[in-house]
Design a protein around this motif. Structure first.
Motif, short mmCIF file in Angstrom:
data_model
loop_
_atom_site.label_atom_id
_atom_site.label_comp_id
_atom_site.label_asym_id
_atom_site.label_seq_id
_atom_site.Cartn_x
_atom_site.Cartn_y
_atom_site.Cartn_z
N MET A 83 46.53 130.99 39.70
CA MET A 83 45.45 130.68 40.62
C MET A 83 46.02 130.30 41.99
O MET A 83 47.18 129.87 42.09
N LYS A 105 42.90 134.49 40.72
CA LYS A 105 41.72 133.73 41.10
C LYS A 105 42.02 132.91 42.36
O LYS A 105 43.06 132.27 42.45
N LYS A 361 36.01 132.24 38.96
CA LYS A 361 35.81 133.65 38.62
C LYS A 361 36.92 134.53 39.21
O LYS A 361 37.49 134.20 40.24
#
Length: 361
Positions: A83, A105, A361
């Motif tokens: 991420m 992400k 998401k």
């Protein structure tokens, strides 16, 4: 384990918001690398997670942003991660590109309306670049949060994109007092802490000192107009009433803030960024049980109205501000401050923050 790279353009040392986010995520199982830059006067930092600071050839202007973003892009490209967290628009481009290239992400934390900062008001070409970047990227983002409801509502209206609000609240702190290096006996201390930049109302409060006897103004922080304000104080012969302490670490600041009788946050309405500002210093004052005097701007005046922890400046004439300060010092805000400091703490924001990363998401 989720491997998260967090990026910001400052030197990491005094960025309390980013430090709080990192600590919360680290304590909840995220493996973190925090990326920033190292300046000549940057102090060493020791964190429970990894940090990386770039030494740059350029530290201001277009060349700084270009060099930092290029270095950040390469670092992100070849680093392991699941991420990415970009702090503000000036780190967003490389994070966005890597998120698309490598299907990672991306979370975005908007500390302010970057394209509306006062420093860009008289630089239309530079501002147009940041606005174009914002127009391109923001509508494509899915995981976003910001510091106040006003900015969240602005982004929703302009870009039809959802931002959650994670207020920049401090950790709950025990009240500990240090001491100033100058005599404050029989004096009332007015405190400003934060960036010493244009639009912070510092000229106004300095001018107000001409009408305040037995009061001291203490300015803690640094910025673009620091030397200009020092010169102003000297020329107006206020040297014995106004003290500049420079930048202090959060640990030292925690000991100095409770020494104040009033904390000020008198930002000017210099465009949307300042209009929607909700400075963390307001919450630091409250945590130190110091009543606040704030500008008539929506987010900060709402805090005062909701919690009765100070007053709002409706008239920015120095003489009237001085009178308002004298009036505040005759009131007792202690009970309201104790109640507010229990509620306005970072611990109340953590669950919402963690849900953003968990459900990204």
């Amino acid at each position: 384990m989720n491997k998260l790279i967090i990026s910001v353009t400052n030197d990491l040392h005094t960025d309390q918001r980013v430090a709080k986010v990192c600590n919360t995520l680290h304590n909840n199982g995220y493996e973190i690398i925090l990326v920033g830059r190292k300046l000549k006067d940057s102090k060493n930092i020791h964190r429970n997670y990894k940090t990386k600071r770039f030494k740059l050839l350029f530290n201001q202007g277009f060349l700084f942003y270009f060099e930092f973003n290029f270095r950040l892009f390469l670092f992100l490209l070849f680093s392991k991660k699941n991420m990415l967290l970009a702090n503000d628009l000036d780190t967003l481009l490389p994070n966005f590109l890597i998120s698309k290239l490598q299907a990672k992400k991306l979370i975005f934390d908007s500390h302010e309306l970057f394209s509306e900062i006062p420093e860009l008001v008289h630089k239309p070409r530079i501002k147009s670049f940041w606005v174009s970047l914002e127009n391109w990227i923001l509508p494509k983002l899915k995981n976003n949060y910001t510091v106040c409801n006003s900015i969240a509502n602005y982004y929703k209206e302009k870009y039809k994109v959802h931002f959650k609000t994670i207020k920049n609240l401090p950790f709950k702190k025990d009240l500990k007092k240090g001491r100033f290096d100058f005599d404050t006996k029989n004096k009332k201390v007015i405190l400003y802490q934060g960036a010493v930049n244009i639009g912070r109302g510092l000229e106004l409060i300095i001018d107000s000192m001409h009408f305040l006897e037995n009061h001291l103004l203490v300015i803690i922080g640094n910025g673009d107009i620091y030397k200009d304000l020092q010169q102003k104080v000297s020329l107006e012969k206020l040297d014995k009433k106004v003290f500049f302490l420079g930048k202090k670490s959060p640990e030292k600041l925690q000991l100095l803030t409770p020494l104040a009788d009033i904390g000020i946050s008198l930002e000017e309405d210099l465009g949307l960024n300042y209009r929607f500002v909700l400075p963390n210093k307001i919450f630091d004052y409250i945590q130190a049980e110091v009543p606040v005097l704030v500008a008539n701007l929506p987010e900060m005046k709402q805090v005062v109205a909701d919690h009765n922890v100070g007053e709002i400046v409706f008239n920015r004439e120095p003489k009237i501000v001085a009178k308002q300060i004298r009036g505040m010092l005759e009131k007792d805000y202690s009970k309201a401050l104790k109640n507010a400091k229990e509620e306005l703490i970072w611990q109340q924001q953590e669950a919402k923050l963690l849900s953003i990363f968990k459900n990204a998401k």
